[in-house]
Motif scaffolding. Structure first.
Motif, mmCIF file in Angstrom:
data_model
loop_
_atom_site.group_PDB
_atom_site.id
_atom_site.type_symbol
_atom_site.label_atom_id
_atom_site.label_comp_id
_atom_site.label_asym_id
_atom_site.label_seq_id
_atom_site.Cartn_x
_atom_site.Cartn_y
_atom_site.Cartn_z
ATOM 1 N N ARG A 68 43.746 -72.372 98.961
ATOM 2 C CA ARG A 68 42.429 -72.832 99.398
ATOM 3 C C ARG A 68 41.478 -72.859 98.221
ATOM 4 N NH1 ARG A 68 38.638 -68.855 99.535
ATOM 5 N NH2 ARG A 68 39.327 -66.688 99.702
ATOM 6 N N ASP A 69 40.367 -73.528 98.436
ATOM 7 C CA ASP A 69 39.274 -73.546 97.478
ATOM 8 C C ASP A 69 38.650 -72.149 97.441
ATOM 9 O OD1 ASP A 69 36.920 -73.902 96.084
ATOM 10 O OD2 ASP A 69 36.401 -75.787 97.057
ATOM 11 N N ALA A 70 38.373 -71.644 96.213
ATOM 12 C CA ALA A 70 37.753 -70.323 96.096
ATOM 13 C C ALA A 70 36.312 -70.318 96.592
ATOM 14 C CB ALA A 70 37.799 -69.851 94.653
ATOM 15 N N ARG A 71 35.704 -71.502 96.749
ATOM 16 C CA ARG A 71 34.358 -71.675 97.315
ATOM 17 C C ARG A 71 33.257 -71.085 96.433
ATOM 18 N NH1 ARG A 71 37.171 -69.397 102.274
ATOM 19 N NH2 ARG A 71 38.300 -71.179 103.096
ATOM 20 N N VAL A 72 33.518 -70.933 95.141
ATOM 21 C CA VAL A 72 32.475 -70.494 94.223
ATOM 22 C C VAL A 72 32.261 -71.518 93.117
ATOM 23 C CG1 VAL A 72 32.815 -68.045 94.658
ATOM 24 C CG2 VAL A 72 34.141 -69.158 92.867
ATOM 25 N N GLN A 73 33.045 -72.609 93.124
ATOM 26 C CA GLN A 73 32.921 -73.693 92.146
ATOM 27 C C GLN A 73 32.982 -73.184 90.705
ATOM 28 O OE1 GLN A 73 29.271 -75.664 93.529
ATOM 29 N NE2 GLN A 73 30.545 -77.269 94.410
ATOM 30 N N ALA A 74 33.846 -72.208 90.479
ATOM 31 C CA ALA A 74 34.029 -71.650 89.139
ATOM 32 C C ALA A 74 35.400 -71.002 89.076
ATOM 33 C CB ALA A 74 32.940 -70.628 88.827
ATOM 34 N N ALA A 75 35.851 -70.701 87.848
ATOM 35 C CA ALA A 75 37.121 -70.007 87.660
ATOM 36 C C ALA A 75 37.042 -68.612 88.272
ATOM 37 C CB ALA A 75 37.462 -69.921 86.177
ATOM 38 N N VAL A 76 38.158 -68.143 88.825
ATOM 39 C CA VAL A 76 38.185 -66.861 89.527
ATOM 40 C C VAL A 76 39.358 -66.031 89.027
ATOM 41 C CG1 VAL A 76 37.078 -67.786 91.591
ATOM 42 C CG2 VAL A 76 39.569 -67.805 91.419
ATOM 43 N N VAL A 77 39.332 -64.766 89.398
ATOM 44 C CA VAL A 77 40.484 -63.873 89.262
ATOM 45 C C VAL A 77 40.756 -63.310 90.655
ATOM 46 C CG1 VAL A 77 40.154 -63.281 86.842
ATOM 47 C CG2 VAL A 77 38.934 -61.985 88.590
ATOM 48 N N GLN A 78 42.030 -63.081 90.983
ATOM 49 C CA GLN A 78 42.382 -62.674 92.334
ATOM 50 C C GLN A 78 43.420 -61.570 92.299
ATOM 51 O OE1 GLN A 78 44.716 -66.358 93.821
ATOM 52 N NE2 GLN A 78 45.957 -64.605 94.453
ATOM 53 N N ASP A 79 43.562 -60.918 93.457
ATOM 54 C CA ASP A 79 44.606 -59.926 93.638
ATOM 55 C C ASP A 79 45.930 -60.657 93.885
ATOM 56 O OD1 ASP A 79 46.218 -58.102 95.812
ATOM 57 O OD2 ASP A 79 45.131 -56.873 94.368
ATOM 58 N N PRO A 80 47.038 -60.194 93.306
ATOM 59 C CA PRO A 80 48.303 -60.912 93.489
ATOM 60 C C PRO A 80 48.768 -60.994 94.935
ATOM 61 C CG PRO A 80 48.459 -59.344 91.676
ATOM 62 C CD PRO A 80 47.177 -59.066 92.378
ATOM 63 N N ASP A 81 48.457 -59.962 95.731
ATOM 64 C CA ASP A 81 48.984 -59.907 97.092
ATOM 65 C C ASP A 81 48.091 -60.591 98.118
ATOM 66 O OD1 ASP A 81 51.065 -58.455 96.065
ATOM 67 O OD2 ASP A 81 50.199 -56.509 96.584
ATOM 68 N N ASN A 82 46.847 -60.901 97.748
ATOM 69 C CA ASN A 82 45.928 -61.455 98.743
ATOM 70 C C ASN A 82 44.869 -62.289 98.041
ATOM 71 O OD1 ASN A 82 44.309 -62.054 100.919
ATOM 72 N ND2 ASN A 82 43.888 -59.938 101.493
ATOM 73 N N GLY A 83 44.908 -63.595 98.267
ATOM 74 C CA GLY A 83 43.934 -64.478 97.643
ATOM 75 C C GLY A 83 42.518 -64.256 98.130
ATOM 76 N N ASP A 84 42.337 -63.586 99.277
ATOM 77 C CA ASP A 84 40.984 -63.321 99.761
ATOM 78 C C ASP A 84 40.273 -62.279 98.902
ATOM 79 O OD1 ASP A 84 41.239 -65.141 101.796
ATOM 80 O OD2 ASP A 84 41.899 -63.658 103.269
ATOM 81 N N ASP A 85 41.032 -61.446 98.180
ATOM 82 C CA ASP A 85 40.438 -60.471 97.268
ATOM 83 C C ASP A 85 40.295 -61.135 95.911
ATOM 84 O OD1 ASP A 85 40.408 -58.569 99.265
ATOM 85 O OD2 ASP A 85 42.345 -57.733 98.691
ATOM 86 N N MET A 86 39.118 -61.659 95.633
ATOM 87 C CA MET A 86 38.894 -62.412 94.402
ATOM 88 C C MET A 86 37.449 -62.253 93.958
ATOM 89 S SD MET A 86 36.922 -64.978 95.823
ATOM 90 C CE MET A 86 36.923 -66.234 94.570
ATOM 91 N N ALA A 87 37.188 -62.633 92.718
ATOM 92 C CA ALA A 87 35.842 -62.599 92.169
ATOM 93 C C ALA A 87 35.755 -63.624 91.053
ATOM 94 C CB ALA A 87 35.505 -61.203 91.642
ATOM 95 N N GLN A 88 34.538 -64.033 90.720
ATOM 96 C CA GLN A 88 34.356 -64.975 89.626
ATOM 97 C C GLN A 88 34.836 -64.360 88.317
ATOM 98 O OE1 GLN A 88 30.868 -67.427 89.213
ATOM 99 N NE2 GLN A 88 30.123 -66.782 91.219
#
Length: 942
Positions: A68-88
C-alpha cells in the motif's frame, strides 16, 4: 533424605487429609488458587502468541504480500514483520547519534503502488474510507470497505460469523460491533445518506485482530469510486499480491520504502534480520515490546498474591498441627525425634500441595478453554490455537507443591519443638519471642525500600523493583511477632473481653503473627494498586485539557461551509443552550481548491520563537545535540506550547467571548479589548504589543476529477503586519485561542470578521440522546459536528472494586483461620471462664474481639506497607513517561509533544481510612455470628 520415613509420613498425611476433610479442603483451595491462575494464564498467554501462519493469515490471507501507499508522500522505514509499523525516513536524521549533515527536505513522492507489482501477478484490491451511515438510532460513522474476501488470496482476513458474503452490488455484511451499536439486523437495510444508496445486510463478520472495529464490507465497485469527488480524506487502497518467489525480499521491500510504499511480505516475515539491516529499529517508538510498567505491576501483584497464600495456608497447617499434638507426643514416646515430626507436618504440605496442583491445573485447563471468548472480548482480538505446554504446566504444579511445603514449614518447626509431656497432657509451654528477629526485619525493610527505589528510579529493572518490595514486606512480616507483643501491652487500658483477646494474641504469637501478616499482605496489595491507580488518575486529570467550559456545547460546520442561521437553530432547538453562542473572527487557513484566500492571524516575534524552529537557522537547520539539550530548558520550546485547539485563527469579540472560549474573567479584559488584544501565550507579546499578520495564500489542492488547478498568473502580495497593545492573562483551564482581538482593533485589518464556530453555555448538562439528535439535525443541513464538554470522566473503578473485594475476603479469611485456631487453643480458658460464672455470650464476644484484634493490626500494617510498592510503581511510571516523551520528541519535536504531568505519589486517604474501620468490624461481626455461645465441656487430659 530418609525414604522410609517420608513414605510413612506421606501415608499418615494422606489419612489425616481424609479424616479432616474440611480443613484439608480449605488448604487445597487456597493453594490451588495460584495454580489455577498460573495454569490458565499460561495457556491464554501462549494462545495469544500467534504462530507465523496465524499472524500472516490475519494480515495478508494467503497472499505473498500486502502492499500500500505509505500515505506520507515521502520515503519511509518500516518494521520487517508489519508494514503498518513505519515512520518517515527523515526522522532518522533527527536522532542524537552522529553529526547532522546538511538539511535536505524530503522529496515529495506520489507512489504508483500498482505499477510496482510485477506483471502477471494476481492482485486483490481493498479500498476503504470512513463514511456516514444511517442506523436505527440516527447517524454514525464506520469504515466502508470494498473487498472480495471470498477470494482464495483473502482467506483468513475476514471471519464470517453469520449469514453469507455479499454477492451483488446492493448487498453488504457488517461487523458484529457495528450491528450491535446500530440497532440493525441481518435482512435489514443500511443507507449511505450522501449518495442515497441503500444496501441489504446479508451477514455479519469479524476482523480477528480488531473485534471492536465498526466496518461495512461490500463488493468491489459498489459505491466508493462513484462518490468521488467528495470532501474529506482520500480513498485508502491496499493490494493483496500473489507474485513469483523473490519479488518481496527485504532488499526489495527497502526499495519500495524509498518510493513511499510499505509491504508486509510473507518471505520477510519472521526472518532474523540484524538491527543494522532494519533502520526502523533505531527509533525507540518502533520497538514492539511489552510495557515495562505493565510487567512491573504484574510481578509485584503476583509476588504479593503468592505471599498471601503462604501466609494464609500457614495458620491452617498450624491448626492441624495443634489438633494433633497428642499424636506427635505418641510419636516421641515411640522413639521418634524432631526430624520425624517435622517430616510428618511437611508431608501434609506435600500431599495437599499435590492435590491442589492437580486440581488447580485441571480447573485452569477448563477455564482457559471456556474463557477464550471472554478474553477475546476484553482484548479485542481472537486468540490463536489452544496451546498447552506440559513442561510449563508441570512447573506450575510444582509451584503448588512448593507453596504447600513453605506454608507447612513454620508449623512443622514449631510442632517439632513441643515437649513430649506437654503434648500428651495438652499443656502449653511459654516461649519468648526472638530479640534478633525484629532487628533483622527492620533492617530488611529499610534495605527493601532502598532496593525498590534503585530498581525503579536509579537503574530501572523490574526484577530489582519486585525484589525490593518483597524484601521490605518480608522485613515487616519478621517484625510482626514483636509488634503483636507490643500491642499486647495496650490491653491494660481495654475492657475485659478485648483485653483477653489482645493478651491471648500476644501470648500465642506463632499463630497470631502469620495471620496478621496475611491480612497485612492482602491489604497492602489492595492499597498498592489503589494508590497506583489513584496516581494514574491524577496524571490523566492533570493532562486532560478541556475543549470548553464544563457543560458547554461546541458546534462547528464542515470545512468551506458558512455558519448560517439554520446551523444555529439546529443546536438551539435540540440542546439546553443559553445566551450568545456565536464566535466571530478570522477562520483557520482552509481555502477552497483553486482559490486565493486572505488569512489573519497573530504572529510570534522572531525573538520569542523556539530556536529549533525559527526561520534563522543558517545553512544547516538540523539541530545539534547541544542545541536540542539547550532547547529542553528554554521556555520558548516547552512541550505543549502549541496546544490551542480552536478552529479560529483569531477570534474577535468582547469580554463575554473571552469568558466563554478561554474561561477568564480578569477585570482588566474589557479595557484591554477596546484598543488591543488579550493574549494567553506570552510568546506572542513583544514590548507590550502583539503583532497581527495579514497574508494571502493560494490553494493547490486537487479540484474536481483530481486535476490540479492552474497557479495564478500574478505573484501573491507580501504579508503586512501591524501591532496592537496586548494584555497577558491566564485561561481557566481550557485553551481555545492564543490571542483574542477586540472589535475596534480588528477594523485595522480591513477585512470583515465572519461567523466561525459556536460555543454555548448550557442550563444543564446535555444528555447523550440530545447530542445525537443535534448531530442528526446538522447532518440534514450538510454536515458538521457537535461536542459537549463533560469534563474529565476518570477511569473505570471496576478493577479497584474487585481488588478491594478480594482484599477484604483474604483479610476475613485470615482472621477467621486465626480465630478458629485461637478458639481451639483456648478451650480450657473458656472452660475456666464458664466455671467461674461467665455468661455464654462471653465466648462469642471473645471470638469477635480476637478476630477484630488480628484484622486491626494486620490492616494497620497493610495500609502503611502497601504505599511502598505504590511509590515504587510511581517512580517507574515517571521513568517510562520520560522515555515515551523522548520518543515523541524524536518523532515530532519538542513543541508537538504534550506537557509531562508531575508524577507524584497519591495517597488514597479515604480508601485507607475505610479499610481501617470496615475490615476489622466486618471480621469481628462474622466471627461473632459463626461462633457458638455454648460448647460441650470436655474432661481435662493429663
Amino acid at each position: 533424605m530418609n525414604v522410609p520415613a517420608w513414605r510413612a509420613a506421606l501415608r499418615i498425611a494422606r489419612r489425616e487429609a481424609w479424616r479432616a476433610k474440611g480443613r484439608s479442603l480449605l488448604i487445597v483451595l487456597m493453594i490451588a488458587l495460584p495454580v489455577f491462575a498460573g495454569s490458565s494464564a499460561d495457556i491464554v498467554y501462549r494462545s495469544q502468541q500467534l504462530d507465523r501462519n496465524e499472524r500472516l493469515e490475519r494480515k495478508i490471507g494467503q497472499a505473498d504480500a500486502l502492499v500500500r501507499d505509505a500515505r506520507v508522500q515521502a520515503a519511509v522505514v518500516q518494521d520487517p514483520d508489519n508494514g503498518d509499523d513505519m515512520a518517515q525516513a527523515m526522522i532518522l536524521q533527527s536522532l542524537p547519534s552522529g553529526t547532522p549533515g546538511a538539511y535536505q527536505p524530503p522529496e515529495e513522492l506520489h507512489p504508483d503502488v500498482l505499477g510496482s507489482v510485477p506483471a502477471g501477478s494476481t492482485v486483490v484490491p481493498r479500498v476503504q474510507i470512513p463514511l456516514s451511515l444511517r442506523t436505527a438510532h440516527g447517524m454514525t460513522t464506520a469504515d466502508f470497505v470494498e473487498f472480495d474476501y471470498r477470494h482464495p488470496l483473502a482467506k483468513g482476513i475476514v471471519w464470517q460469523t453469520a449469514g453469507r458474503a455479499p454477492a451483488k452490488a446492493d448487498e453488504v455484511v457488517v461487523t458484529e460491533k457495528f450491528l450491535s451499536v446500530s440497532g440493525l439486523r441481518i435482512g435489514g437495510t443500511l443507507t449511505q445518506p450522501d449518495s442515497g444508496r441503500t444496501f441489504t445486510i446479508v451477514g455479519t463478520v469479524n476482523l480477528p485482530d480488531a473485534l471492536r472495529q465498526r466496518s461495512v464490507f461490500a463488493m468491489p465497485g459498489a459505491l466508493l469510486e462513484k462518490l468521488d469527488p467528495r470532501p474529506g480524506p482520500p480513498l485508502e487502497y491496499e493490494y493483496l499480491v500473489d507474485a513469483p518467489a523473490g519479488t518481496y525480499t527485504w532488499d526489495k521491500v527497502r526499495e519500495l520504502n524509498a518510493k513511499g510504499i510499505v509491504a508486509t511480505s510473507r518471505e520477510v516475515d519472521g526472518s532474523k534480520l540484524a538491527d543494522r539491516e532494519v533502520p526502523y529499529r533505531q527509533l525507540a517508538f518502533g520497538v514492539d515490546q511489552v510495557s515495562d510498567l505493565a510487567v512491573a505491576v504484574g510481578v509485584v501483584v503476583l509476588g504479593m498474591a503468592l505471599l498471601e497464600v503462604v501466609l494464609l495456608a500457614g495458620p491452617a497447617f498450624a491448626v492441624g498441627a495443634r489438633r494433633r499434638r497428642r499424636d506427635f507426643g505418641l510419636v516421641g514416646v515411640a522413639g521418634g525425634d524432631q526430624r520425624h515430626i517435622r517430616t510428618i507436618v511437611l508431608a501434609d504440605g506435600v500431599v495437599l500441595g499435590v492435590i491442589a496442583g492437580a486440581l488447580g491445573t485441571v480447573l485452569g485447563l477448563g477455564a482457559a478453554w471456556f474463557s477464550r471468548g471472554w478474553f477475546a472480548d476484553m482484548s479485542g482480538k481472537e486468540l490463536g490455537h489452544y496451546e498447552v505446554r506440559p513442561l510449563e504446566l508441570a512447573a506450575v504444579v510444582a509451584l503448588g507443591i512448593v507453596i504447600g511445603m513453605i506454608a507447612a514449614a513454620v508449623p512443622a518447626f514449631l510442632a517439632a519443638r513441643e515437649n513430649i509431656v506437654d503434648s500428651l497432657t495438652g499443656r502449653r509451654g511459654v516461649r519468648r519471642g526472638s530479640r534478633v528477629l525484629p532487628v533483622v526485619g527492620a533492617a530488611a525493610g529499610a534495605a527493601g525500600l532502598g532496593v525498590a527505589y534503585y530498581g525503579a528510579a536509579v537503574n530501572p529493572n523490574d526484577i530489582v523493583l519486585l525484589a525490593g518490595c518483597v524484601l521490605a514486606q518480608l522485613g515487616v512480616i519478621a517484625c510482626c511477632p514483636a509488634l503483636v507483643g507490643m500491642a499486647g501491652r495496650l490491653g491494660r487500658i481495654l475492657p475485659l473481653t478485648p483485653r483477653l483477646a489482645l493478651r491471648d494474641a500476644a501470648r500465642n504469637r506463632p499463630r497470631t503473627a502469620p495471620a496478621v501478616a496475611a491480612v497485612m499482605a492482602a491489604v497492602a496489595g489492595a492499597v498498592a494498586v489503589t494508590a497506583y491507580w489513584a496516581g494514574t488518575d491524577h496524571d490523566d486529570r492533570e493532562s486532560y485539557r478541556p475543549r470548553a467550559g464544563h457543560g458547554q456545547v461546541v458546534a462547528y460546520p464542515p470545512p468551506g461551509r458558512a455558519l448560517d442561521a439554520g446551523f444555529t437553530k439546529a443546536i438551539e432547538d435540540n440542546l439546553p443552550v443559553t445566551g450568545e453562542g456565536m464566535v466571530m473572527g478570522y477562520a483557520s487557513s482552509y481555502c477552497p481548491p483553486g482559490q486565493t484566500c486572505t488569512t489573519v492571524s497573530a504572529f510570534i516575534p522572531e525573538a520569542n520563537q523556539c530556536p529549533l524552529y525559527s526561520g534563522d537557522q543558517g545553512e544547516n537547520p538540523v539541530p545539534t545535540e547541544a542545541e536540542v539539550a539547550a532547547a529542553r530548558t528554554d521556555p520558548r520550546c516547552a512541550p505543549g506550547s502549541n496546544e490551542f485547539w480552536g478552529m479560529v485563527n483569531l477570534p474577535v469579540g468582547d469580554a463575554d467571548l473571552v469568558r466563554r472560549v478561554n474561561g477568564s474573567t480578569d477585570p482588566r479584559i474589557p479595557e484591554a479589548l477596546k484598543n488591543g488584544a488579550v493574549v494567553f501565550d506570552e510568546r506572542y507579546i513583544h514590548d507590550g504589543k502583539v503583532t497581527i499578520s495579514i497574508g494571502t495564500i493560494y490553494s493547490a489542492e486537487p479540484g474536481p476529477g483530481g486535476q490540479m488547478p492552474e497557479p495564478p498568473n500574478d505573484p501573491l502580495p507580501p504579508p503586512r503586519t501591524f501591532d496592537v497593545p496586548a494584555l497577558y492573562v491566564e485561561s481557566d483551564g481550557f485553551d481555545y485561542a492564543a490571542v483574542i482581538l477586540g472589535p475596534e482593533p480588528a477594523k485595522l485589518t480591513g477585512i470583515p470578521v465572519e461567523p466561525t464556530q459556536l460555543v454555548y453555555d448550557t442550563t444543564k448538562m446535555p444528555s447523550e440522546a440530545a447530542q445525537q439528535r443535534a448531530q442528526e439535525a446538522l447532518h440534514a443541513l450538510g454536515g458538521g459536528g457537535v461536542e459537549v464538554e463533560r469534563g474529565y470522566q476518570g477511569r473505570p473503578s471496576t478493577q479497584i472494586l474487585l481488588l478491594g473485594a478480594a482484599a477484604v475476603l483474604v483479610a476475613l479469611g485470615a482472621s477467621g483461620v486465626a480465630t478458629g485456631l485461637a478458639l481451639a487453643d483456648g478451650r480450657k480458658d473458656l472452660a475456666t471462664l464458664g466455671a467461674v460464672g461467665a455468661p455464654p455470650r462471653v465466648r462469642r464476644a471473645l471470638s469477635a474481639a480476637q478476630s477484630w484484634v488480628i484484622a486491626l493490626i494486620g490492616t494497620s500494617l497493610g495500609v502503611v506497607v502497601g504505599l511502598l510498592p505504590a511509590a515504587a510503581l510511581r517512580w517507574k511510571t515517571a521513568e517510562v513517561a520520560e522515555r515515551a516523551q523522548e520518543a515523541a520528541i524524536a518523532e515530532g519535536g519538542l513543541q508537538n509533544t504534550s506537557k509531562l504531568p508531575d508524577i507524584v505519589v497519591v495517597i488514597p486517604w479515604a480508601q485507607m481510612g475505610l479499610a481501617l474501620v470496615v475490615i476489622p468490624l466486618l471480621a469481628a461481626a462474622i466471627a461473632a455470628l459463626c461462633t457458638r455461645s455454648r460448647e460441650v465441656m470436655r474432661p481435662r487430659s493429663g
